[in-house]
Design a protein around this motif. Structure first.
Motif, PDB file in Angstrom:
ATOM      1  N   ALA A   4      10.926  -7.515   5.644  1.00 32.71           N
ATOM      2  CA  ALA A   4       9.601  -7.066   6.066  1.00 32.71           C
ATOM      3  C   ALA A   4       9.282  -7.694   7.414  1.00 32.71           C
ATOM      4  CB  ALA A   4       8.542  -7.448   5.038  1.00 32.71           C
ATOM      5  N   GLY A   5       8.265  -7.164   8.074  1.00 31.08           N
ATOM      6  CA  GLY A   5       7.859  -7.695   9.363  1.00 31.08           C
ATOM      7  C   GLY A   5       6.367  -7.942   9.411  1.00 31.08           C
ATOM      8  N   ILE A   6       5.960  -8.807  10.326  1.00 28.52           N
ATOM      9  CA  ILE A   6       4.545  -9.071  10.599  1.00 28.52           C
ATOM     10  C   ILE A   6       4.351  -8.943  12.103  1.00 28.52           C
ATOM     11  CG2 ILE A   6       2.698 -10.793  10.587  1.00 28.52           C
ATOM     12  CD1 ILE A   6       4.023 -12.004   8.092  1.00 28.52           C
ATOM     13  N   LEU A   7       3.319  -8.235  12.503  1.00 32.57           N
ATOM     14  CA  LEU A   7       2.980  -8.087  13.914  1.00 32.57           C
ATOM     15  C   LEU A   7       1.642  -8.773  14.159  1.00 32.57           C
ATOM     16  CD1 LEU A   7       3.593  -6.902  16.687  1.00 32.57           C
ATOM     17  CD2 LEU A   7       2.635  -4.733  15.909  1.00 32.57           C
ATOM     18  N   THR A   8       1.599  -9.711  15.097  1.00 33.22           N
ATOM     19  CA  THR A   8       0.383 -10.473  15.361  1.00 33.22           C
ATOM     20  C   THR A   8       0.263 -10.727  16.858  1.00 33.22           C
ATOM     21  OG1 THR A   8      -0.892 -12.400  14.604  1.00 33.22           O
ATOM     22  CG2 THR A   8       1.461 -12.748  15.044  1.00 33.22           C
ATOM     23  N   LEU A  22       5.739  -3.254   7.338  1.00 33.53           N
ATOM     24  CA  LEU A  22       5.236  -3.997   8.487  1.00 33.53           C
ATOM     25  C   LEU A  22       3.749  -4.282   8.283  1.00 33.53           C
ATOM     26  CD1 LEU A  22       5.962  -5.092  11.343  1.00 33.53           C
ATOM     27  CD2 LEU A  22       5.219  -2.869  12.245  1.00 33.53           C
ATOM     28  N   ILE A  23       3.375  -5.533   8.488  1.00 38.77           N
ATOM     29  CA  ILE A  23       1.999  -5.990   8.266  1.00 38.77           C
ATOM     30  C   ILE A  23       1.394  -6.415   9.598  1.00 38.77           C
ATOM     31  CG2 ILE A  23       0.529  -7.654   7.050  1.00 38.77           C
ATOM     32  CD1 ILE A  23       2.948  -8.054   5.098  1.00 38.77           C
ATOM     33  N   ALA A  24       0.168  -5.973   9.891  1.00 39.56           N
ATOM     34  CA  ALA A  24      -0.571  -6.471  11.047  1.00 39.56           C
ATOM     35  C   ALA A  24      -1.392  -7.676  10.604  1.00 39.56           C
ATOM     36  CB  ALA A  24      -1.488  -5.396  11.604  1.00 39.56           C
ATOM     37  N   ALA A  25      -1.311  -8.766  11.346  1.00 40.35           N
ATOM     38  CA  ALA A  25      -2.104  -9.974  11.073  1.00 40.35           C
ATOM     39  C   ALA A  25      -3.061 -10.155  12.246  1.00 40.35           C
ATOM     40  CB  ALA A  25      -1.198 -11.191  10.915  1.00 40.35           C
ATOM     41  N   VAL A  46      -3.854  -7.419   7.434  1.00 38.81           N
ATOM     42  CA  VAL A  46      -4.555  -8.638   7.045  1.00 38.81           C
ATOM     43  C   VAL A  46      -5.405  -9.056   8.229  1.00 38.81           C
ATOM     44  CG1 VAL A  46      -4.309 -11.069   6.418  1.00 38.81           C
ATOM     45  CG2 VAL A  46      -2.730  -9.375   5.467  1.00 38.81           C
ATOM     46  N   ALA A  47      -6.688  -9.300   8.024  1.00 38.45           N
ATOM     47  CA  ALA A  47      -7.577  -9.636   9.137  1.00 38.45           C
ATOM     48  C   ALA A  47      -8.394 -10.873   8.802  1.00 38.45           C
ATOM     49  CB  ALA A  47      -8.506  -8.468   9.453  1.00 38.45           C
ATOM     50  N   ALA A  48      -8.632 -11.683   9.815  1.00 36.24           N
ATOM     51  CA  ALA A  48      -9.477 -12.854   9.659  1.00 36.24           C
ATOM     52  C   ALA A  48     -10.935 -12.416   9.515  1.00 36.24           C
ATOM     53  CB  ALA A  48      -9.317 -13.785  10.849  1.00 36.24           C
ATOM     54  N   GLU A  49     -11.677 -13.154   8.714  1.00 33.64           N
ATOM     55  CA  GLU A  49     -13.099 -12.877   8.559  1.00 33.64           C
ATOM     56  C   GLU A  49     -13.785 -12.953   9.918  1.00 33.64           C
ATOM     57  OE1 GLU A  49     -14.038 -15.927   5.819  1.00 33.64           O
ATOM     58  OE2 GLU A  49     -13.407 -14.778   4.051  1.00 33.64           O
ATOM     59  N   GLY A  50     -14.627 -11.973  10.184  1.00 33.96           N
ATOM     60  CA  GLY A  50     -15.349 -11.947  11.452  1.00 33.96           C
ATOM     61  C   GLY A  50     -14.614 -11.256  12.578  1.00 33.96           C
ATOM     62  N   ALA A  51     -13.357 -10.896  12.376  1.00 35.48           N
ATOM     63  CA  ALA A  51     -12.616 -10.180  13.418  1.00 35.48           C
ATOM     64  C   ALA A  51     -13.281  -8.821  13.676  1.00 35.48           C
ATOM     65  CB  ALA A  51     -11.159  -9.989  13.005  1.00 35.48           C
ATOM     66  N   GLY A  55      -6.427 -17.986   9.628  1.00 37.59           N
ATOM     67  CA  GLY A  55      -5.499 -17.918   8.507  1.00 37.59           C
ATOM     68  C   GLY A  55      -4.847 -16.576   8.294  1.00 37.59           C
ATOM     69  N   ALA A  56      -4.990 -15.650   9.251  1.00 37.30           N
ATOM     70  CA  ALA A  56      -4.451 -14.293   9.048  1.00 37.30           C
ATOM     71  C   ALA A  56      -2.935 -14.295   8.924  1.00 37.30           C
ATOM     72  CB  ALA A  56      -4.892 -13.376  10.188  1.00 37.30           C
ATOM     73  N   LEU A  57      -2.249 -15.067   9.765  1.00 35.01           N
ATOM     74  CA  LEU A  57      -0.789 -15.073   9.706  1.00 35.01           C
ATOM     75  C   LEU A  57      -0.299 -15.650   8.388  1.00 35.01           C
ATOM     76  CD1 LEU A  57       1.974 -14.578  10.906  1.00 35.01           C
ATOM     77  CD2 LEU A  57       1.788 -16.751  12.136  1.00 35.01           C
ATOM     78  N   ASP A  58      -0.905 -16.740   7.929  1.00 37.47           N
ATOM     79  CA  ASP A  58      -0.493 -17.328   6.649  1.00 37.47           C
ATOM     80  C   ASP A  58      -0.705 -16.341   5.507  1.00 37.47           C
ATOM     81  OD1 ASP A  58       0.318 -19.705   7.785  1.00 37.47           O
ATOM     82  OD2 ASP A  58      -1.574 -20.748   7.401  1.00 37.47           O
ATOM     83  N   ALA A  59      -1.834 -15.650   5.515  1.00 33.36           N
ATOM     84  CA  ALA A  59      -2.093 -14.666   4.464  1.00 33.36           C
ATOM     85  C   ALA A  59      -1.105 -13.508   4.555  1.00 33.36           C
ATOM     86  CB  ALA A  59      -3.524 -14.145   4.574  1.00 33.36           C
TER      87      ALA A  59
END
Length: 259
Positions: free
Chosen positions: A55-59, A99-102, A122-127, A186-190
């Motif tokens: 899997a992949g993560i894009l941040t 693929l997950i967007a952080a 996955v998004a940080a609160e307040g983004a 914490g978006a990347l960790d989640a």
């Protein structure tokens, strides 16, 4: 702050079968230029070609995801499109693997379109997320106007498109566009936690499931079962399917071989 020519526009890092792809232009809020488009496209090629990656993560670097197209670079003649993958090297053809967007900070304009080209968000609160193109007499032509009406209420999409005002990640979470909210920072960790859960599963099943979910909108009602069978049939006859059943019966972790 000026851009460091020695720093790649896109960074990649392998973490336990997950490829973390980072847009690395924080000095311009990770805006997409030609180098970013090429870097993302090449990273997706690596993700799909490497059997060790599940899997992949894009941040994005610097505490935010992406501000969209680099208008300065565009005016100078740089293209933020790359090959058949389109805008940012992803909008028209994404990854074959999950693929997950952080998202931290914001994902706006083409940055939001990069995010919705991913399979999960996955998004940080307040983004803040949105498509402000109309404020510059532009059109969100990188996929937002095509994909969002299938994923959230029509009138909300119209509000986003016609006002250009962003909305908080919490509202997108309520509509199901954002899968998980994380504390700020914490978006990347989640996203890594979510990717780890995905990576435990059979790679053939993941690829087939993703393809069926994506392509079903192009099928008529009469075609759906046959088309699904064409994609899922080989998975049921695979070595991995037998391994999954055996591992369940023997109460052990499966060993996937991708065949």
């Amino acid at each position: 702050m000026s851009e460091d020519p020695q720093q790649p526009a896109v960074l990649t890092e392998r973490r336990d079968g997950v490829l973390v792809i980072t847009i690395n232009r924080p000095e311009v809020r990770n805006a997409v230029n030609g180098a970013v488009a090429q870097g993302i496209a090449e990273a997706l090629d690596t993700l799909d070609a490497d059997d060790e990656l599940r899997a992949g993560i894009l941040t994005g670097a610097g505490g935010f995801f992406c501000a969209g197209m680099d208008l300065g670079a565009f005016v100078k003649g740089e293209s933020p499109w790359y090959g058949d993958r389109g805008f940012a090297g992803i909008a028209q053809r994404g990854a074959r693997k999950p693929l997950i967007a952080a998202i931290e900070g914001f994902a706006v304009a083409g940055g939001f379109e990069i995010a919705i080209a991913c399979d999960l968000i996955v998004a940080a609160e307040g983004a803040k997320l949105g498509i402000p193109e109309a404020k510059r007499s532009l059109v969100a032509a990188g996929g937002a106007l095509l994909h969002l009406p299938k994923r959230m209420p029509y009138h909300v999409v119209m509000e986003l498109a016609l006002t250009g005002d962003p909305m908080p990640a919490e509202r997108f979470h309520a509509y199901g566009v954002v899968n998980r909210l994380a504390p700020a920072g914490g978006a990347l960790d989640a996203a890594l936690d979510l990717a780890a859960a995905i990576a435990e599963n059979g790679p053939l099943a993941l690829a087939a499931s993703k393809e069926i979910v994506q392509r079903q909108f192009d099928w008529t009602a009469d075609e759906q079962w046959a088309k699904q069978g064409e994609i899922s049939g080989p998975v049921f006859g695979s070595e991995d399917a037998k391994e999954g059943a055996s591992a369940f019966k023997e109460k052990r972790d499966p060993v996937w071989r991708g065949r």
